[in-house]
Design a protein around this motif. Structure first.
Motif, PDB file in Angstrom:
ATOM      1  N   SER A 107     -22.290 -35.795  44.372  1.00 20.35           N
ATOM      2  CA  SER A 107     -23.368 -34.824  44.200  1.00 20.35           C
ATOM      3  C   SER A 107     -23.441 -33.892  45.406  1.00 20.35           C
ATOM      4  O   SER A 107     -23.035 -34.248  46.520  1.00 20.35           O
ATOM      5  N   LYS A 108     -23.964 -32.705  45.174  1.00 20.33           N
ATOM      6  CA  LYS A 108     -24.123 -31.698  46.220  1.00 20.33           C
ATOM      7  C   LYS A 108     -25.606 -31.405  46.400  1.00 20.33           C
ATOM      8  O   LYS A 108     -26.344 -31.272  45.422  1.00 20.33           O
ATOM      9  N   GLU A 109     -26.009 -31.285  47.650  1.00 15.20           N
ATOM     10  CA  GLU A 109     -27.400 -31.027  47.980  1.00 15.20           C
ATOM     11  C   GLU A 109     -27.533 -29.657  48.624  1.00 15.20           C
ATOM     12  O   GLU A 109     -26.685 -29.255  49.425  1.00 15.20           O
ATOM     13  N   SER A 110     -28.575 -28.965  48.252  1.00 14.68           N
ATOM     14  CA  SER A 110     -28.878 -27.657  48.849  1.00 14.68           C
ATOM     15  C   SER A 110     -30.357 -27.633  49.204  1.00 14.68           C
ATOM     16  O   SER A 110     -31.215 -27.981  48.381  1.00 14.68           O
ATOM     17  N   TYR A 111     -30.655 -27.232  50.429  1.00 18.03           N
ATOM     18  CA  TYR A 111     -32.021 -27.233  50.940  1.00 18.03           C
ATOM     19  C   TYR A 111     -32.589 -25.823  50.901  1.00 18.03           C
ATOM     20  O   TYR A 111     -31.918 -24.861  51.277  1.00 18.03           O
ATOM     21  N   ASP A 119     -27.215 -31.290  42.757  1.00 19.81           N
ATOM     22  CA  ASP A 119     -26.346 -30.894  41.645  1.00 19.81           C
ATOM     23  C   ASP A 119     -25.217 -31.905  41.556  1.00 19.81           C
ATOM     24  O   ASP A 119     -24.358 -31.976  42.453  1.00 19.81           O
ATOM     25  N   CYS A 120     -25.204 -32.678  40.483  1.00 16.98           N
ATOM     26  CA  CYS A 120     -24.177 -33.706  40.285  1.00 16.98           C
ATOM     27  C   CYS A 120     -23.430 -33.407  38.994  1.00 16.98           C
ATOM     28  O   CYS A 120     -24.013 -33.476  37.902  1.00 16.98           O
ATOM     29  N   ASP A 121     -22.167 -33.082  39.130  1.00 15.48           N
ATOM     30  CA  ASP A 121     -21.361 -32.759  37.960  1.00 15.48           C
ATOM     31  C   ASP A 121     -20.799 -34.005  37.283  1.00 15.48           C
ATOM     32  O   ASP A 121     -20.319 -33.920  36.153  1.00 15.48           O
ATOM     33  N   GLU A 140     -22.255 -39.215  29.819  1.00 15.23           N
ATOM     34  CA  GLU A 140     -21.801 -38.464  30.990  1.00 15.23           C
ATOM     35  C   GLU A 140     -22.150 -36.993  30.839  1.00 15.23           C
ATOM     36  O   GLU A 140     -22.134 -36.444  29.727  1.00 15.23           O
ATOM     37  N   GLY A 141     -22.453 -36.383  31.966  1.00 15.47           N
ATOM     38  CA  GLY A 141     -22.791 -34.967  31.954  1.00 15.47           C
ATOM     39  C   GLY A 141     -23.130 -34.479  33.344  1.00 15.47           C
ATOM     40  O   GLY A 141     -22.834 -35.132  34.356  1.00 15.47           O
ATOM     41  N   ARG A 142     -23.773 -33.338  33.395  1.00 11.12           N
ATOM     42  CA  ARG A 142     -24.170 -32.705  34.651  1.00 11.12           C
ATOM     43  C   ARG A 142     -25.683 -32.804  34.801  1.00 11.12           C
ATOM     44  O   ARG A 142     -26.434 -32.454  33.894  1.00 11.12           O
ATOM     45  N   LEU A 143     -26.109 -33.260  35.971  1.00 13.58           N
ATOM     46  CA  LEU A 143     -27.532 -33.425  36.266  1.00 13.58           C
ATOM     47  C   LEU A 143     -27.901 -32.533  37.443  1.00 13.58           C
ATOM     48  O   LEU A 143     -27.275 -32.597  38.505  1.00 13.58           O
ATOM     49  N   ILE A 144     -28.915 -31.710  37.234  1.00  6.74           N
ATOM     50  CA  ILE A 144     -29.460 -30.848  38.289  1.00  6.74           C
ATOM     51  C   ILE A 144     -30.932 -31.210  38.450  1.00  6.74           C
ATOM     52  O   ILE A 144     -31.726 -31.044  37.521  1.00  6.74           O
ATOM     53  N   VAL A 145     -31.282 -31.710  39.619  1.00  7.33           N
ATOM     54  CA  VAL A 145     -32.653 -32.158  39.900  1.00  7.33           C
ATOM     55  C   VAL A 145     -33.163 -31.398  41.108  1.00  7.33           C
ATOM     56  O   VAL A 145     -32.473 -31.297  42.128  1.00  7.33           O
ATOM     57  N   GLU A 146     -34.368 -30.880  40.995  1.00  2.00           N
ATOM     58  CA  GLU A 146     -35.026 -30.190  42.103  1.00  2.00           C
ATOM     59  C   GLU A 146     -36.202 -31.022  42.582  1.00  2.00           C
ATOM     60  O   GLU A 146     -37.123 -31.320  41.813  1.00  2.00           O
ATOM     61  N   PHE A 147     -36.177 -31.408  43.860  1.00  2.00           N
ATOM     62  CA  PHE A 147     -37.231 -32.203  44.475  1.00  2.00           C
ATOM     63  C   PHE A 147     -38.102 -31.314  45.357  1.00  2.00           C
ATOM     64  O   PHE A 147     -37.645 -30.289  45.880  1.00  2.00           O
ATOM     65  N   THR A 148     -39.336 -31.741  45.559  1.00  2.00           N
ATOM     66  CA  THR A 148     -40.196 -31.085  46.534  1.00  2.00           C
ATOM     67  C   THR A 148     -39.819 -31.553  47.935  1.00  2.00           C
ATOM     68  O   THR A 148     -39.522 -32.728  48.163  1.00  2.00           O
ATOM     69  N   PHE A 149     -39.844 -30.621  48.873  1.00  2.00           N
ATOM     70  CA  PHE A 149     -39.448 -30.935  50.243  1.00  2.00           C
ATOM     71  C   PHE A 149     -40.680 -31.380  51.030  1.00  2.00           C
ATOM     72  O   PHE A 149     -41.194 -30.667  51.888  1.00  2.00           O
TER      73      PHE A 149
END
Length: 329
Positions: A107-111, A119-121, A140-149
């Motif tokens: 997975s890739k993280e962006s702040y 973003d996990c493909d 199986e699939g792509r998961l995009i999760v947005e968390f509060t900072f």
């Protein structure tokens, strides 16, 4: 090998009170791990209050959950709000699932300023089914999760795009029913559609109707209105928002005060006073129309580049007390 202060198992010779505590920082993937543990702690007696507490712990109040996949009749995309998220997870277990967890790989993280996006493909949603037969389903699939900072680090948006799925049946079960063709035929049939049970798919279709009705339900709960009155007020407010013009910045009108000339003038300046009165009467002609308001009439100037009936560039519209309009030139 001697211990150093950088060793996590290092013990200070001055006692425990002089040891520096390692700062605790929760990674976004660890929040998914905590959510998996909470789902595993579910019991058969878990009611709606348990699911509401689960959603409150991991999802923001304005969170949305989106599922995208392709069925036999075409691509589907369902988006539900925060109030419908607890029921979504409960329907997964009502369809015969005994265990549910998510696996994230590479997975890739962006702040950002106020959020963290993962973003996990290569995401896998694993469900263990106990009925109608013992089956393990890997979706199986792509998961995009947005968390509060922040300290809570709850989910703002959840978007899972399903690409493929696999249903795995243990070899022991196949060997047990090797001589029964009916059971083998039943084992060869899929128990899910794109990794989702029929309970979940039916609920997502129902959410298409329930999601727009959330405003009506909240209004009914807040103001205790009848369903018909809730619908009327909601439609009226939406009509007002559509009809109302865009708000313009209000400008404070500049009020100019005119100095009144003294009517009592000396006899020596009578000629100058007469000239001043004649010029003042010419300047007061526009103000004479303003006196109509005291009589119940309002004059609204309407100037245009096209000449009026008599060739004037400006003409006015008078409003009578009865609400009718008259054009004045």
């Amino acid at each position: 090998m001697s211990s150093t202060p950088h060793d996590p198992f290092y013990s200070s010779p001055f006692g425990p009170f002089y040891r520096r505590h390692t700062p605790y920082m929760v990674q976004p993937e660890y929040r998914i791990y905590e959510m998996n543990k909470r789902l595993q702690s579910r019991t058969e007696d878990s009611d709606n209050l348990w699911w509401d507490a689960f959603a409150t712990e991991f999802f923001e109040d304005d969170a949305t959950l989106t599922l995208s996949f392709c069925l036999e009749d075409g691509p589907k995309r369902y988006t539900i709000g925060r109030t419908l998220i607890p029921r979504y997870f409960s329907t997964v277990f009502e369809g015969g699932v005994t265990d549910l967890y998510y696996i994230l790989k590479h997975s890739k993280e962006s702040y950002h300023n106020s959020s963290i996006t993962v973003d996990c493909d290569q995401c896998a949603m694993v469900t263990q089914h106990g009925k109608p037969m013992f089956t393990k389903v890997c979706t199986e699939g792509r998961l995009i999760v947005e968390f509060t900072f922040d300290d809570l680090m709850r989910i703002k948006t959840w978007h899972f795009t399903i690409r493929q799925y696999r249903e795995l049946v243990p070899r022991s079960i196949l060997a047990m029913h090797a001589q029964d063709p009916q059971v083998l035929d039943q084992l060869s049939k899929n128990i899910t559609r794109m990794g989702l049970t029929n309970f979940t798919l039916n609920y997502l279709r129902l959410c298409v109707i329930l999601e727009p009705m959330q405003e009506l339900m909240s209004r009914h709960k807040t103001y205790n209105l009848s369903p018909r009155d809730c619908l009327k007020t909601c439609l009226f407010q939406k009509w007002q928002r559509m009809v109302a013009p865009p708000a313009e910045p209000t400008r404070q009108p500049t009020t100019k005060r005119r100095k009144r000339k003294n009517s009592t003038s000396s006899t020596s300046n009578s000629s100058a006073g007469n000239n001043a009165n004649s010029t003042g009467s010419k300047k007061k002609t526009p103000a004479a129309n303003l006196s109509l308001s005291s009589q119940g009439l309002g004059a609204i100037p309407n100037c245009s580049l096209n000449p009026g009936r008599d060739g004037d560039l400006c003409h006015s519209t008078a409003v009578t007390p009865s609400g009718q309009f008259k054009e004045k030139h």
